[in-house]
Design a protein around this motif. Structure first.
Motif, PDB file in Angstrom:
ATOM      1  N   SER A 295       0.842  -1.194   0.000  1.00  0.00           N
ATOM      2  CA  SER A 295       0.000   0.000   0.000  1.00  0.00           C
ATOM      3  C   SER A 295       0.875   1.242   0.000  1.00  0.00           C
ATOM      4  O   SER A 295       1.975   1.237   0.530  1.00  0.00           O
ATOM      5  N   GLU A 296       0.344   2.278  -0.593  1.00  0.00           N
ATOM      6  CA  GLU A 296       1.040   3.561  -0.650  1.00  0.00           C
ATOM      7  C   GLU A 296       0.094   4.636  -0.150  1.00  0.00           C
ATOM      8  O   GLU A 296      -1.092   4.641  -0.504  1.00  0.00           O
ATOM      9  N   ILE A 297       0.610   5.539   0.671  1.00  0.00           N
ATOM     10  CA  ILE A 297      -0.187   6.636   1.215  1.00  0.00           C
ATOM     11  C   ILE A 297       0.343   7.956   0.670  1.00  0.00           C
ATOM     12  O   ILE A 297       1.541   8.219   0.724  1.00  0.00           O
ATOM     13  N   GLU A 298      -0.557   8.760   0.153  1.00  0.00           N
ATOM     14  CA  GLU A 298      -0.206  10.122  -0.250  1.00  0.00           C
ATOM     15  C   GLU A 298      -0.876  11.063   0.738  1.00  0.00           C
ATOM     16  O   GLU A 298      -2.092  10.986   0.949  1.00  0.00           O
ATOM     17  N   ILE A 299      -0.080  11.926   1.354  1.00  0.00           N
ATOM     18  CA  ILE A 299      -0.622  12.888   2.317  1.00  0.00           C
ATOM     19  C   ILE A 299      -1.020  14.147   1.561  1.00  0.00           C
ATOM     20  O   ILE A 299      -0.213  14.723   0.827  1.00  0.00           O
ATOM     21  N   ILE A 300      -2.263  14.549   1.737  1.00  0.00           N
ATOM     22  CA  ILE A 300      -2.798  15.719   1.049  1.00  0.00           C
ATOM     23  C   ILE A 300      -3.143  16.777   2.082  1.00  0.00           C
ATOM     24  O   ILE A 300      -3.930  16.534   2.995  1.00  0.00           O
ATOM     25  N   ASP A 301      -2.525  17.946   1.933  1.00  0.00           N
ATOM     26  CA  ASP A 301      -2.780  19.067   2.836  1.00  0.00           C
ATOM     27  C   ASP A 301      -4.076  19.745   2.402  1.00  0.00           C
ATOM     28  O   ASP A 301      -4.164  20.294   1.301  1.00  0.00           O
ATOM     29  N   ILE A 302      -5.074  19.704   3.261  1.00  0.00           N
ATOM     30  CA  ILE A 302      -6.386  20.244   2.903  1.00  0.00           C
ATOM     31  C   ILE A 302      -6.347  21.749   2.669  1.00  0.00           C
ATOM     32  O   ILE A 302      -7.154  22.273   1.908  1.00  0.00           O
ATOM     33  N   ALA A 303      -5.406  22.449   3.297  1.00  0.00           N
ATOM     34  CA  ALA A 303      -5.298  23.893   3.102  1.00  0.00           C
ATOM     35  C   ALA A 303      -4.781  24.208   1.705  1.00  0.00           C
ATOM     36  O   ALA A 303      -5.248  25.153   1.064  1.00  0.00           O
ATOM     37  N   GLU A 304      -3.842  23.427   1.215  1.00  0.00           N
ATOM     38  CA  GLU A 304      -3.266  23.670  -0.107  1.00  0.00           C
ATOM     39  C   GLU A 304      -4.194  23.233  -1.233  1.00  0.00           C
ATOM     40  O   GLU A 304      -4.087  23.716  -2.344  1.00  0.00           O
ATOM     41  N   GLU A 305      -5.079  22.316  -0.954  1.00  0.00           N
ATOM     42  CA  GLU A 305      -5.972  21.770  -1.982  1.00  0.00           C
ATOM     43  C   GLU A 305      -7.401  22.308  -1.889  1.00  0.00           C
ATOM     44  O   GLU A 305      -8.305  21.760  -2.512  1.00  0.00           O
ATOM     45  N   ASN A 306      -7.603  23.361  -1.092  1.00  0.00           N
ATOM     46  CA  ASN A 306      -8.926  23.971  -0.924  1.00  0.00           C
ATOM     47  C   ASN A 306      -9.991  22.963  -0.478  1.00  0.00           C
ATOM     48  O   ASN A 306     -11.108  22.959  -0.977  1.00  0.00           O
ATOM     49  N   LEU A 307      -9.604  22.127   0.473  1.00  0.00           N
ATOM     50  CA  LEU A 307     -10.529  21.117   0.997  1.00  0.00           C
ATOM     51  C   LEU A 307     -10.899  21.374   2.456  1.00  0.00           C
ATOM     52  O   LEU A 307     -11.445  20.493   3.116  1.00  0.00           O
ATOM     53  N   ILE A 308     -10.622  22.569   2.939  1.00  0.00           N
ATOM     54  CA  ILE A 308     -10.893  22.888   4.344  1.00  0.00           C
ATOM     55  C   ILE A 308     -12.371  22.759   4.672  1.00  0.00           C
ATOM     56  O   ILE A 308     -12.740  22.214   5.710  1.00  0.00           O
ATOM     57  N   GLU A 309     -13.217  23.246   3.789  1.00  0.00           N
ATOM     58  CA  GLU A 309     -14.657  23.196   4.055  1.00  0.00           C
ATOM     59  C   GLU A 309     -15.146  21.754   4.189  1.00  0.00           C
ATOM     60  O   GLU A 309     -15.970  21.441   5.037  1.00  0.00           O
ATOM     61  N   ARG A 310     -14.595  20.863   3.383  1.00  0.00           N
ATOM     62  CA  ARG A 310     -15.037  19.463   3.398  1.00  0.00           C
ATOM     63  C   ARG A 310     -14.437  18.670   4.557  1.00  0.00           C
ATOM     64  O   ARG A 310     -15.112  17.843   5.166  1.00  0.00           O
ATOM     65  N   TYR A 311     -13.136  18.883   4.842  1.00  0.00           N
ATOM     66  CA  TYR A 311     -12.439  18.040   5.814  1.00  0.00           C
ATOM     67  C   TYR A 311     -11.947  18.768   7.061  1.00  0.00           C
ATOM     68  O   TYR A 311     -11.412  18.127   7.955  1.00  0.00           O
ATOM     69  N   GLY A 312     -12.124  20.069   7.145  1.00  0.00           N
ATOM     70  CA  GLY A 312     -11.538  20.862   8.214  1.00  0.00           C
ATOM     71  C   GLY A 312     -11.832  20.401   9.629  1.00  0.00           C
ATOM     72  O   GLY A 312     -10.967  20.450  10.492  1.00  0.00           O
TER      73      GLY A 312
END
Length: 80
Positions: free
Chosen positions: A31-48
């Motif tokens: 398995s491989e994990i990619e860490i995604i920064d929600i602030a950089e990807e404009n996902l704060i509203e969804r995952y904040g």
């Protein structure tokens, strides 16, 4: 190899705890994990208020914190 995404952000102590639980499982490979920064990807509203969140992009399944090694192992082994 299966790929998963960990939604996270800088300064999140729970995200650091989640990474610490994930790292030993990744050492076994498969398995491989990619860490995604929600602030950089404009996902704060969804995952904040939910991070850290693990996503299986093959199925769309999400696993919210808290999770431990046993739960992760079961989640990783679930069909893709």
């Amino acid at each position: 190899m299966r790929r998963f995404y960990l939604y996270s952000t800088l300064g999140c102590h729970l995200c650091e705890e989640a990474e610490a639980v994930l790292l030993p499982l990744l050492a076994h490979g498969g398995s491989e994990i990619e860490i995604i920064d929600i602030a950089e990807e404009n996902l704060i509203e969804r995952y904040g208020t939910r991070i850290p969140v693990l996503l299986n992009p093959s199925t769309g399944a999400e696993l919210d914190w808290p999770f431990d090694a046993q739960l992760l192992q079961q989640w990783f082994l679930s069909p893709a």
